[in-house]
Design a protein around this motif. Structure first.
Motif, PDB file in Angstrom:
ATOM      1  N   ASP A  60      53.642 -82.534  33.813  1.00 16.76           N
ATOM      2  CA  ASP A  60      53.833 -82.918  35.215  1.00 16.76           C
ATOM      3  C   ASP A  60      52.611 -83.644  35.773  1.00 16.76           C
ATOM      4  O   ASP A  60      52.063 -83.281  36.809  1.00 16.76           O
ATOM      5  N   ILE A  61      52.193 -84.663  35.008  1.00 15.72           N
ATOM      6  CA  ILE A  61      51.077 -85.520  35.418  1.00 15.72           C
ATOM      7  C   ILE A  61      51.470 -86.964  35.131  1.00 15.72           C
ATOM      8  O   ILE A  61      52.364 -87.214  34.332  1.00 15.72           O
ATOM      9  N   PRO A  62      50.799 -87.927  35.753  1.00 13.86           N
ATOM     10  CA  PRO A  62      51.092 -89.340  35.463  1.00 13.86           C
ATOM     11  C   PRO A  62      50.719 -89.703  34.021  1.00 13.86           C
ATOM     12  O   PRO A  62      49.828 -89.083  33.420  1.00 13.86           O
ATOM     13  N   ILE A  63      51.381 -90.722  33.487  1.00 17.53           N
ATOM     14  CA  ILE A  63      51.104 -91.167  32.117  1.00 17.53           C
ATOM     15  C   ILE A  63      49.640 -91.567  31.970  1.00 17.53           C
ATOM     16  O   ILE A  63      49.015 -91.291  30.943  1.00 17.53           O
ATOM     17  N   GLY A  64      49.079 -92.196  32.971  1.00 15.14           N
ATOM     18  CA  GLY A  64      47.665 -92.577  32.917  1.00 15.14           C
ATOM     19  C   GLY A  64      46.755 -91.375  32.754  1.00 15.14           C
ATOM     20  O   GLY A  64      45.744 -91.434  32.052  1.00 15.14           O
ATOM     21  N   THR A  65      47.106 -90.277  33.379  1.00 13.69           N
ATOM     22  CA  THR A  65      46.323 -89.052  33.241  1.00 13.69           C
ATOM     23  C   THR A  65      46.473 -88.495  31.834  1.00 13.69           C
ATOM     24  O   THR A  65      45.507 -87.982  31.260  1.00 13.69           O
TER      25      THR A  65
END
Length: 179
Positions: free
Chosen positions: A144-149
């Motif tokens: 549940d985090i952005p792909i960039g993260t």
């Protein structure tokens, strides 16, 4: 199809991946078994909400949540821990004779210990990517985090492993390992 049949069809094939993730996150086999058992109970309870999507990612998301709930109860300090300390690790895949095999086992243990010592946020994305071979998109959904993260955490985890002085020392002893 009954909930139990859906559970058997959609969840049971991924028990190995669930245990693997829980084992690496918890760093203990017995705790991992408890976490997976809790995740299975949750998955069975919510199996009706499982759409035609990726059952593995859905179940690993549940395992991850079960781990964090377990961790809050048993190791609350670990969730926030991110001291950024250097890690030590190495593996020699070319070992063939008994001496080299013994060295490889020792270095594999160092690598496993190094991965286990990664801060939790880095460890979980590394395990999902490198051991479970999930895509960045699937990891982003599970964690549940952005792909960039996801990408930055993977880069940081790899840098911590590669930046280890013991890893560099072992790499320098390995043919072709010098930079």
């Amino acid at each position: 199809m009954s909930d139990h049949a859906r559970f058997e069809q959609l969840v049971l094939p991924h028990l190995g991946a669930a245990y693997n993730l829980a084992r690496w996150l918890a760093r203990d086999a017995t705790d991992a078994e408890d976490i997976v058992q809790d995740a299975c109970i949750r998955a069975l309870k919510y199996i009706a909400s499982m759409n035609r999507g990726d059952a593995k990612a859905w179940f690993l998301t549940i395992v991850r949540h079960a781990f964090y709930d377990w961790c809050e109860r048993n190791r609350p300090a670990e969730i926030a821990r991110d001291d950024g300390s250097a890690l030590e690790a190495a593996v020699d895949h070319a070992a063939v004779d008994p001496e080299q095999a013994a060295v490889r086992r020792a270095e594999s243990k160092v690598l496993a210990d190094a991965v286990a010592e990664l801060p939790l946020a880095f460890r979980e994305v590394l395990i999902l990517r490198e051991m479970e071979e999930l895509s960045y998109k699937e990891i982003a959904r599970i964690v549940d985090i952005p792909i960039g993260t996801v990408m930055s955490r993977l880069a940081r985890a790899r840098a911590l492993l590669q930046g280890s002085p013991r890893l560099r020392a072992i790499a320098e002893r390995t043919p072709g390992g010098e930079r």
